[in-house]
Design an enzyme around this catalytic site. Sequence first.
Site, PDB file in Angstrom:
ATOM      1  N   VAL A  44       0.839  -1.201   0.000  1.00  0.00           N
ATOM      2  CA  VAL A  44       0.000   0.000   0.000  1.00  0.00           C
ATOM      3  C   VAL A  44       0.875   1.253   0.000  1.00  0.00           C
ATOM      4  CG1 VAL A  44      -1.774   1.310   1.237  1.00  0.00           C
ATOM      5  CG2 VAL A  44      -1.917  -1.187   1.131  1.00  0.00           C
ATOM      6  N   CYS A  45       1.927   1.225   0.800  1.00  0.00           N
ATOM      7  CA  CYS A  45       2.825   2.388   0.877  1.00  0.00           C
ATOM      8  C   CYS A  45       3.478   2.683  -0.469  1.00  0.00           C
ATOM      9  CB  CYS A  45       3.900   2.150   1.930  1.00  0.00           C
ATOM     10  SG  CYS A  45       3.246   1.947   3.595  1.00  0.00           S
ATOM     11  N   THR A  46       3.818   1.645  -1.193  1.00  0.00           N
ATOM     12  CA  THR A  46       4.439   1.848  -2.504  1.00  0.00           C
ATOM     13  C   THR A  46       3.468   2.542  -3.459  1.00  0.00           C
ATOM     14  OG1 THR A  46       5.845  -0.094  -2.175  1.00  0.00           O
ATOM     15  CG2 THR A  46       5.588   0.693  -4.435  1.00  0.00           C
TER      16      THR A  46
END
Length: 218
Positions: A44-46
Amino acid sequence: MAVRINDVAPDFTADSTAGELTLHDWIGDSYAILFSHPKDFTPVCTTEFGAVAQLVPEFNRRNTKVMGVSVDSVDEHRKWKRDIEAFAGAPAAFPIIDDTSLHVSKLYDMLPADAYLPDGRTPADSATVRTVFIIGPDKKVRLTMAYPMSVGRNFAEIVRALDAIQTTDSAPIATPANWVPGEDVIVGMALNDEQAREKFGELDIRLPYLRFATAPEN
């Protein structure tokens, strides 16, 4: 203690992918967006950092700087940036700070209520939630958002909110629900109808306390 709207954003100095930065000096005369993410090399962070990378030209156009916060190290950030840029197809041209000490995470209350912080903690123990702060050139906090780790942020909404903040900074106005640039704004209650017409032109009066006018140009 929580950081609230209109608080002066707590200042800090930290190492980052762009070298050592002190927040207030780095902001200068710009607006700034400070946002945290749970951990490098996570899916998700990517996608989120990829979205920010794609939006850097839009933030630049709005005189706004962006800074990411992570409990991982600068070395890890630099490795992860290659994945972000490959996914986004755009350079990740914004600093990501090293917060392995948790100083900034604690200063801005970015940790979840059940954070477990033992000696020898792992990143999973001290992962920050997805927090967003918009800070004005006066170094005051203008907006805060917090999302759980499982929910990716809508950066189109963050840009929209930034546009609303910058529009309302210049005049006694507010923006209605779901406002986007180009739409009418709400005239502040501090002005009577005559004063409002003198300042904004023709009014669209829906209720005595709900008056719309064309948004002034920034």
